[in-house]
Design an enzyme around this catalytic site. Structure first.
Site, PDB file in Angstrom:
ATOM      1  N   LYS A  41       0.839  -1.197   0.000  1.00  0.00           N
ATOM      2  CA  LYS A  41       0.000   0.000   0.000  1.00  0.00           C
ATOM      3  C   LYS A  41       0.875   1.249   0.000  1.00  0.00           C
ATOM      4  CE  LYS A  41      -3.834  -0.129   2.145  1.00  0.00           C
ATOM      5  NZ  LYS A  41      -4.834  -0.231   3.220  1.00  0.00           N
TER       6      LYS A  41
ATOM      7  N   LYS B 164      -7.197  -5.841  -3.147  1.00  0.00           N
ATOM      8  CA  LYS B 164      -8.148  -4.991  -2.408  1.00  0.00           C
ATOM      9  C   LYS B 164      -8.487  -3.765  -3.245  1.00  0.00           C
ATOM     10  CE  LYS B 164      -6.743  -4.038   1.794  1.00  0.00           C
ATOM     11  NZ  LYS B 164      -5.772  -3.714   2.891  1.00  0.00           N
TER      12      LYS B 164
HETATM   13  O1  LIG Z   1      -5.607  -2.318   5.815  1.00  0.00           O
HETATM   14  C1  LIG Z   1      -4.825  -1.686   6.505  1.00  0.00           C
HETATM   15  C2  LIG Z   1      -4.703  -0.247   6.357  1.00  0.00           C
HETATM   16  O2  LIG Z   1      -3.512   0.039   5.685  1.00  0.00           O
HETATM   17  C3  LIG Z   1      -4.782   0.459   7.683  1.00  0.00           C
HETATM   18  O3  LIG Z   1      -4.085   1.677   7.647  1.00  0.00           O
HETATM   19  P1  LIG Z   1      -4.192   2.626   8.944  1.00  0.00           P
HETATM   20  O4  LIG Z   1      -3.853   1.762  10.140  1.00  0.00           O
HETATM   21  O5  LIG Z   1      -3.184   3.724   8.708  1.00  0.00           O
HETATM   22  O6  LIG Z   1      -5.601   3.129   8.969  1.00  0.00           O
END
Ligand SMILES: O=C[C@H](O)COP(=O)(O)O
Length: 381
Positions: free
Chosen positions: A28, A85
């Site tokens: 991500k 996703k």
């Molecule tokens: O699915 C996981 C996400 O990357 C959560 O990111 P975050 O903890 O910064 O909201």
């Protein structure tokens, strides 16, 4: 068993996540928002490094023209990830998007992400299941403006998880989760808890992930993997009283005092259809764990409040005794709790309070069920 998903933006971060015990490596780009896609070559680099040791997920940012989406998905699938996703919008064309992507379910496991802070459309869960999607995940779109639990209660999240399970969908929860959220969300039974910010120094999701922060989150989620399995075996035996405290001072009391809530309660006909004030007092005797000064060493009072809210979310309850028994049972589910005292009082029936007080203990045989070699907490750093 709930799995830990760690969002990473590089091979080096994937190495930290993998060596610190993450169950799923999620590709991500935090700089591109809540669900930002990494460049394909970076995804391929992470897949090559992980080399099948963990499942890898990656994000596709849906283009406006869904026909182009298929090409984008195909490219990510070709990079070798196990899950893809994407953000499923809560718009009227959601079902059209689901149908357009359905052919891809033959090639990969698709996970639709719904945003808890954007009015998620849970009626899309049925079409997702019908189209053969692998799962659905709740996340937050606007990072820095609240955590998942600021938008949905543990009860509502438990309902989401149950609805996914009933449809054969895997369920994931994410959204600026922090360490105190973990024991609260584990009770939902979600298949996956996803993290980025909590894995980074000072919770800054755009910073690099930090090994110790990642280990803290890992340690809070029971695992069947390696050292952490032993770690959790150790914790659970502590909870079951395996390591007998030398004396009473090896336990602490976590309490909730004079918590008053509106409750639909009562056996009389006239008590139905409205709420009454009910006061809760709970004392949980917990086995103390030394060696760390963070969430790993405490039993959170949040868990007691969440248990009350989940019981009350179930609708009208006839007897205070029923609430007390259910609450004691819920609190004793947490293995650190050795005994619990629950007092439930109705405040609107008489000038004072009327109700019940019960004390329940963990079954003694539970305490001796397993005999491991205890392990120091810092051994898993
Ligand atoms: O699915 C996981 C996400 O990357 C959560 O990111 P975050 O903890 O910064 O909201």
């Amino acid at each position: 068993m709930t799995l830990m998903l760690a969002s990473v933006l590089s091979r080096d971060e994937a190495e930290i996540a993998l060596t610190r015990g993450a169950d799923i490596i999620d590709c991500k780009a935090p700089s591109r928002g809540a669900l930002g896609a990494l460049p394909l070559d970076t995804v391929a680099d992470i897949v090559a490094f992980v080399d099948g040791r963990r499942p890898v997920s990656a994000v596709v940012e849906l283009p406006h023209d869904v026909a182009h989406a298929l090409r984008d998905f195909e490219e990510v699938v070709a990079a070798g990830v196990n899950y893809v996703k994407f953000a499923l919008p809560a718009t009227p064309d959601a079902v059209e998007i689901i149908e357009a992507l359905a052919p891809l379910t033959a090639k990969t496991k698709l996970v639709a992400v719904l945003f808890a802070d954007l009015g998620p459309e849970f009626d899309n869960l049925e079409p997702l299941a019908g189209a053969g999607f692998h799962g659905a995940m709740l996340d937050t779109a606007h990072k820095g403006k609240g955590r998942l639990l600021d938008y949905m209660s543990v009860s509502a999240l438990s309902e989401f998880v149950a609805r996914c399970r009933a449809l054969g969908l895997a369920s994931g929860l994410a959204g600026a989760l922090e360490s105190p959220d973990v024991p609260r969300l584990l009770v939902t039974g979600a298949d996956v808890l996803g993290f980025r910010g909590a894995l980074c120094a000072h919770g800054e999701r755009r910073a690099a992930i930090d090994a110790h922060a990642t280990t803290l989150i890992r340690d809070l989620i029971p695992s069947t993997r390696g050292a952490h399995a032993d770690f959790f075996a150790h914790l659970s035996f502590l909870g079951r009283g395996y390591i007998e405290p030398a004396g009473a001072n090896d336990t602490d009391c976590v309490f909730l005092k004079d918590y008053v809530a509106p409750v639909e309660i009562g056996a009389y006909a006239h008590e139905h259809g409205h709420t009454q004030r009910v006061r809760f007092n709970v004392e949980a005797e917990v086995t103390r764990i030394n060696g760390s000064d963070d969430m790993r060493s405490i039993f959170s009072y949040d868990v007691i409040m969440d248990a009350i809210k989940m019981i009350l979310a179930g609708g009208h309850i006839e007897l205070v005794e029923t609430i007390a028994e259910r609450l004691a049972e819920s609190v004793l589910l947490h293995e650190r709790v050795r005994t619990v005292t629950v007092q439930v009082e109705k405040l609107d029936v008489a000038p004072g309070a009327v109700g019940v007080k019960i004390r329940r203990a963990r079954a003694h045989e539970d305490a001796r069920r397993l005999q491991p070699a205890p392990m120091r907490i810092d051994a898993v750093k």
